[in-house]
Design an enzyme around this catalytic site. Structure first.
Site, mmCIF file in Angstrom:
data_model
loop_
_atom_site.group_PDB
_atom_site.id
_atom_site.type_symbol
_atom_site.label_atom_id
_atom_site.label_comp_id
_atom_site.label_asym_id
_atom_site.label_seq_id
_atom_site.Cartn_x
_atom_site.Cartn_y
_atom_site.Cartn_z
ATOM 1 N N ASP A 73 -0.657 -6.842 -11.935
ATOM 2 C CA ASP A 73 -1.371 -8.115 -11.982
ATOM 3 C C ASP A 73 -2.646 -7.986 -11.159
ATOM 4 O OD1 ASP A 73 -0.153 -8.059 -9.503
ATOM 5 O OD2 ASP A 73 0.592 -10.102 -9.566
ATOM 6 N N PHE A 91 -7.107 -2.363 -11.647
ATOM 7 C CA PHE A 91 -7.492 -1.420 -10.587
ATOM 8 C C PHE A 91 -8.928 -1.596 -10.108
ATOM 9 C CE2 PHE A 91 -3.948 0.793 -12.685
ATOM 10 C CZ PHE A 91 -3.134 1.062 -11.587
ATOM 11 N N HIS A 97 3.068 5.786 -9.647
ATOM 12 C CA HIS A 97 1.905 4.924 -9.401
ATOM 13 C C HIS A 97 0.983 5.568 -8.344
ATOM 14 C CE1 HIS A 97 -0.297 1.256 -8.193
ATOM 15 N NE2 HIS A 97 0.037 0.789 -9.380
#
Length: 268
Positions: free
Chosen positions: A113, A126, A235
């Site tokens: 989000d 990002f 991630h």
């Protein structure tokens, strides 16, 4: 939606009155038809989402779904509430789609989000605006790009330069409350953004999907690996980057695939 409520209320009153006054059925039919058309027109007006025309066509069915109507009402309410701050700015909610037209998509990077701090979120996953401190995950992305391709590390985190080259920077949820991560998860955004990924999967070929972290990998389960390239890793967060993000070579692999399929490489 106030006009729709007014029209619906009027129609309801007419039907109730007809039951007591014996209004001729043919007249009632014409009145009902008129109000139904008016209500449908108001629905279309409310769902006239301002988004890039290719995406508007690709996602047209979604804009007419009940979940999207509920989502729209909730988001509008949040942005109009003076006691609540929501990111990104309302004009940037669909920035990922507007800056990367449907027909131009070559790479998809799925985030979670928007950033929830002041001035950070700009509608691209990002990415942050120039002048805003580069978040740790993005710093790690830049480090991997440098190590992988030799590209210099930028002095700002604005990724719009990727978007205009065909990189769809798509968060799973497109809005968030200030300082409340994932506060708008589960309200309908994921259904909408899943539909966007599905449209690309079904209607396009040879797209590179970069899936970082369990959430993105789960959302990418629908992607047809026989017609697209899917690259997965942990991630880029500082908590996990050293466990497989660094050294994944996703950026050079993406460009090699694009080149093999006659597409212009991304200048990372």
């Amino acid at each position: 939606m106030s006009n729709i409520r007014i029209l619906t209320h009027r129609l309801f009153k007419i039907i109730v009155q007809e039951q007591s006054s014996g209004l001729h059925s043919s007249v009632l039919e014409l009145v009902v038809e008129y109000y139904c058309k008016a209500i449908a027109k108001e629905c279309m007006k409310d769902m006239d989402v301002k988004i890039e025309k290719g995406w508007k066509e690709a996602l047209a069915v979604e804009f007419q779904q009940p979940y999207f109507e509920r989502l729209t009402e909730l988001v509008r309410k949040e942005y109009s509430d003076s006691t609540v701050r929501v990111y990104p700015p309302a004009s940037k909610i669909f920035a990922a789609f507007d800056q990367c037209p449907f027909e131009d998509v070559k790479v998809v990077i799925i985030g979670q989000d928007p950033y929830h701090g002041p001035g950070q979120a700009n509608g691209l996953s990002f990415s942050v605006n120039p002048g805003i401190a580069i978040p740790p995950s993005l710093r790690n992305i830049f480090k991997e790009i440098h190590d992988d391709t030799g590209a210099p590390i930028p002095d700002n985190g604005d990724l719009s330069r990727w978007a205009v080259q065909g990189v769809l920077l798509l968060n799973s949820a497109l809005t968030v409350r200030a300082h409340q991560p994932k506060s708008h998860s589960g309200i309908g955004w994921e259904t909408f953004t899943d539909a966007a990924v599905r449209a690309l999967n079904d209607r396009c070929e040879n797209i590179v999907f970069l899936l970082w972290g369990s959430d993105a990998i789960r959302r990418g389960a629908m992607i047809d690996r026989s017609k697209h390239l899917v690259l997965q890793s942990v991630h880029p967060s500082p908590l996990s980057a050293s466990r497989g993000f660094f050294g994944n070579h996703h950026f050079s692999k993406a460009n090699s695939y694009l080149k093999e399929h006659g597409k212009t490489e991304i200048k990372w």
